[in-house]
Design a protein around this motif. Structure first.
Motif, PDB file in Angstrom:
ATOM      1  N   ARG A 157     -57.972 -40.129  27.153  1.00  0.00           N
ATOM      2  CA  ARG A 157     -58.535 -40.860  28.281  1.00  0.00           C
ATOM      3  C   ARG A 157     -58.579 -41.978  28.452  1.00  0.00           C
ATOM      4  NH1 ARG A 157     -62.471 -38.247  31.448  1.00  0.00           N
ATOM      5  NH2 ARG A 157     -62.967 -36.004  31.052  1.00  0.00           N
ATOM      6  N   TRP A 158     -58.449 -42.500  29.533  1.00  0.00           N
ATOM      7  CA  TRP A 158     -58.518 -43.983  30.129  1.00  0.00           C
ATOM      8  C   TRP A 158     -59.959 -44.478  29.679  1.00  0.00           C
ATOM      9  CZ3 TRP A 158     -54.264 -45.628  30.020  1.00  0.00           C
ATOM     10  CH2 TRP A 158     -53.170 -45.145  30.336  1.00  0.00           C
ATOM     11  N   TYR A 159     -60.000 -45.813  29.472  1.00  0.00           N
ATOM     12  CA  TYR A 159     -61.519 -46.563  28.943  1.00  0.00           C
ATOM     13  C   TYR A 159     -62.197 -46.711  30.526  1.00  0.00           C
ATOM     14  CZ  TYR A 159     -64.437 -49.984  26.805  1.00  0.00           C
ATOM     15  OH  TYR A 159     -65.566 -50.931  26.534  1.00  0.00           O
ATOM     16  N   HIS A 160     -61.311 -46.808  31.601  1.00  0.00           N
ATOM     17  CA  HIS A 160     -61.826 -46.959  32.703  1.00  0.00           C
ATOM     18  C   HIS A 160     -60.859 -46.431  33.661  1.00  0.00           C
ATOM     19  CE1 HIS A 160     -64.940 -48.758  35.558  1.00  0.00           C
ATOM     20  NE2 HIS A 160     -63.792 -49.286  36.041  1.00  0.00           N
ATOM     21  N   ASN A 161     -61.244 -46.459  35.029  1.00  0.00           N
ATOM     22  CA  ASN A 161     -60.506 -45.578  36.065  1.00  0.00           C
ATOM     23  C   ASN A 161     -59.597 -46.731  37.106  1.00  0.00           C
ATOM     24  OD1 ASN A 161     -62.604 -46.822  37.409  1.00  0.00           O
ATOM     25  ND2 ASN A 161     -63.184 -44.833  38.581  1.00  0.00           N
ATOM     26  N   ASP A 162     -59.552 -47.939  36.784  1.00  0.00           N
ATOM     27  CA  ASP A 162     -58.895 -48.941  37.301  1.00  0.00           C
ATOM     28  C   ASP A 162     -58.467 -50.162  36.098  1.00  0.00           C
ATOM     29  OD1 ASP A 162     -57.721 -50.465  39.313  1.00  0.00           O
ATOM     30  OD2 ASP A 162     -59.781 -50.896  40.263  1.00  0.00           O
ATOM     31  N   PHE A 163     -57.537 -50.839  36.396  1.00  0.00           N
ATOM     32  CA  PHE A 163     -57.027 -52.022  35.485  1.00  0.00           C
ATOM     33  C   PHE A 163     -57.769 -53.220  36.107  1.00  0.00           C
ATOM     34  CE2 PHE A 163     -53.743 -54.688  33.795  1.00  0.00           C
ATOM     35  CZ  PHE A 163     -54.027 -54.405  32.321  1.00  0.00           C
ATOM     36  N   VAL A 164     -58.987 -53.547  35.677  1.00  0.00           N
ATOM     37  CA  VAL A 164     -59.918 -54.693  35.809  1.00  0.00           C
ATOM     38  C   VAL A 164     -60.675 -55.080  34.787  1.00  0.00           C
ATOM     39  CG1 VAL A 164     -60.261 -53.917  38.319  1.00  0.00           C
ATOM     40  CG2 VAL A 164     -62.026 -52.975  36.801  1.00  0.00           C
ATOM     41  N   ASP A 165     -61.178 -56.337  34.604  1.00  0.00           N
ATOM     42  CA  ASP A 165     -61.987 -56.691  33.666  1.00  0.00           C
ATOM     43  C   ASP A 165     -63.154 -55.766  33.693  1.00  0.00           C
ATOM     44  OD1 ASP A 165     -59.960 -58.498  33.126  1.00  0.00           O
ATOM     45  OD2 ASP A 165     -61.355 -60.322  33.554  1.00  0.00           O
ATOM     46  N   ILE A 166     -63.490 -55.335  32.531  1.00  0.00           N
ATOM     47  CA  ILE A 166     -64.563 -54.397  32.262  1.00  0.00           C
ATOM     48  C   ILE A 166     -65.209 -54.334  30.927  1.00  0.00           C
ATOM     49  CG2 ILE A 166     -63.320 -52.428  31.698  1.00  0.00           C
ATOM     50  CD1 ILE A 166     -65.938 -52.048  34.418  1.00  0.00           C
ATOM     51  N   THR A 167     -66.272 -54.120  30.752  1.00  0.00           N
ATOM     52  CA  THR A 167     -67.232 -54.014  29.487  1.00  0.00           C
ATOM     53  C   THR A 167     -67.465 -52.792  29.210  1.00  0.00           C
ATOM     54  OG1 THR A 167     -69.251 -54.555  30.004  1.00  0.00           O
ATOM     55  CG2 THR A 167     -68.018 -56.284  29.425  1.00  0.00           C
ATOM     56  N   TRP A 168     -68.119 -52.124  27.810  1.00  0.00           N
ATOM     57  CA  TRP A 168     -68.581 -50.913  27.454  1.00  0.00           C
ATOM     58  C   TRP A 168     -69.496 -50.461  28.653  1.00  0.00           C
ATOM     59  CZ3 TRP A 168     -67.868 -46.364  25.427  1.00  0.00           C
ATOM     60  CH2 TRP A 168     -68.989 -45.694  24.900  1.00  0.00           C
ATOM     61  N   ALA A 169     -70.560 -51.296  28.794  1.00  0.00           N
ATOM     62  CA  ALA A 169     -71.668 -51.252  29.746  1.00  0.00           C
ATOM     63  C   ALA A 169     -71.201 -50.504  31.110  1.00  0.00           C
ATOM     64  CB  ALA A 169     -72.346 -52.257  29.886  1.00  0.00           C
ATOM     65  N   ASP A 170     -70.374 -50.926  31.653  1.00  0.00           N
ATOM     66  CA  ASP A 170     -69.910 -50.454  32.899  1.00  0.00           C
ATOM     67  C   ASP A 170     -68.557 -49.292  33.079  1.00  0.00           C
ATOM     68  OD1 ASP A 170     -71.922 -51.787  34.274  1.00  0.00           O
ATOM     69  OD2 ASP A 170     -70.867 -53.666  33.870  1.00  0.00           O
ATOM     70  N   CYS A 171     -67.985 -49.090  32.067  1.00  0.00           N
ATOM     71  CA  CYS A 171     -66.654 -48.599  31.915  1.00  0.00           C
ATOM     72  C   CYS A 171     -66.914 -46.761  32.141  1.00  0.00           C
ATOM     73  CB  CYS A 171     -66.084 -48.613  30.783  1.00  0.00           C
ATOM     74  SG  CYS A 171     -66.569 -47.828  29.319  1.00  0.00           S
ATOM     75  N   GLU A 172     -65.847 -46.347  32.579  1.00  0.00           N
ATOM     76  CA  GLU A 172     -65.914 -44.872  32.978  1.00  0.00           C
ATOM     77  C   GLU A 172     -66.113 -43.975  31.585  1.00  0.00           C
ATOM     78  OE1 GLU A 172     -66.105 -43.058  35.874  1.00  0.00           O
ATOM     79  OE2 GLU A 172     -66.573 -45.074  36.596  1.00  0.00           O
ATOM     80  N   ILE A 173     -65.464 -44.406  30.542  1.00  0.00           N
ATOM     81  CA  ILE A 173     -65.598 -43.533  29.346  1.00  0.00           C
ATOM     82  C   ILE A 173     -66.895 -43.500  28.936  1.00  0.00           C
ATOM     83  CG2 ILE A 173     -64.716 -44.915  27.525  1.00  0.00           C
ATOM     84  CD1 ILE A 173     -62.992 -43.081  26.611  1.00  0.00           C
ATOM     85  N   ARG A 174     -67.707 -44.457  29.146  1.00  0.00           N
ATOM     86  CA  ARG A 174     -69.065 -44.498  28.624  1.00  0.00           C
ATOM     87  C   ARG A 174     -69.930 -43.635  29.680  1.00  0.00           C
ATOM     88  NH1 ARG A 174     -73.782 -47.819  30.222  1.00  0.00           N
ATOM     89  NH2 ARG A 174     -75.424 -46.979  28.687  1.00  0.00           N
TER      90      ARG A 174
END
Length: 189
Positions: A34-51
């Protein structure tokens, strides 16, 4: 016993730690890419899609009697120790990915190598590499951590050789198959 393999839900889990009436476990193998997030943007664990996925869709694969054994914990999300990338706010998670500090503590003891970058440019390779390797299917594959990597569009990871890749992999886009997912949780004993 630490490193023992147990079955919980549909998966085999490796026992990493026992504290009082609870145990920290991680899936023995990579269960998904899986991707960590669904877009290539600055993101942290708190807001990422994989969480979000781990704490909803994946969490809901457990039966009711299993869910009551999963303990929601407060996770610390420290900045990347080498590159000072923002780790984001602390989170309450039932299911999570390990962070850099946890993987360096529970898979051998690589904590000293994490404290000081020294001549290590992007990763930690030490006597614990083999302990950190994980399979997806029948081949070793890299897997994601919740810590940020070199900058906000990367997440730290463990490469297929078992090296702690402090620099990290992109959260979305490349490599094309995303990263391995090894969920972790605290389980009531």
């Amino acid at each position: 016993m630490i490193n023992e393999i147990i079955t919980f839900g549909k998966y085999n889990w490796q026992l990493l730690d026992i504290k009082d009436d609870r145990a920290l476990i991680i899936t023995k193998d990579i269960i998904d890419l899986r991707w960590y997030h669904n877009d290539f943007v600055d993101i942290t664990w708190a807001d990422c899609e994989i969480r979000k996925y781990l704490n909803t869709e994946f969490y809901n694969t457990f039966k009711k009697n299993e869910k009551v054994r999963i303990i929601t914990i407060d996770n610390k999300n420290p900045d990347n120790p080498w590159f000072k990338t923002n780790g984001g706010k602390d989170t309450a998670d039932a299911i999570f990915l390990l962070n850099l500090e946890e993987v360096c503590e529970y898979f051998g003891d690589s904590k000293e190598n994490l404290k000081f970058k020294g001549k290590q440019k992007w990763l930690i390779s030490d006597e614990n590499d083999q302990m950190r390797q994980a399979k997806y299917g029948d081949k070793n594959h890299w897997w994601r951590l919740r810590s940020p990597g070199y900058y906000g569009r990367t997440s730290a990871s463990i490469n297929s050789n078992g090296n702690v890749y402090v620099r990290g992999n992109g959260i979305y886009g490349r490599p094309k198959n995303g990263g391995g997912v090894r969920p972790a949780l605290w389980l009531k004993l």
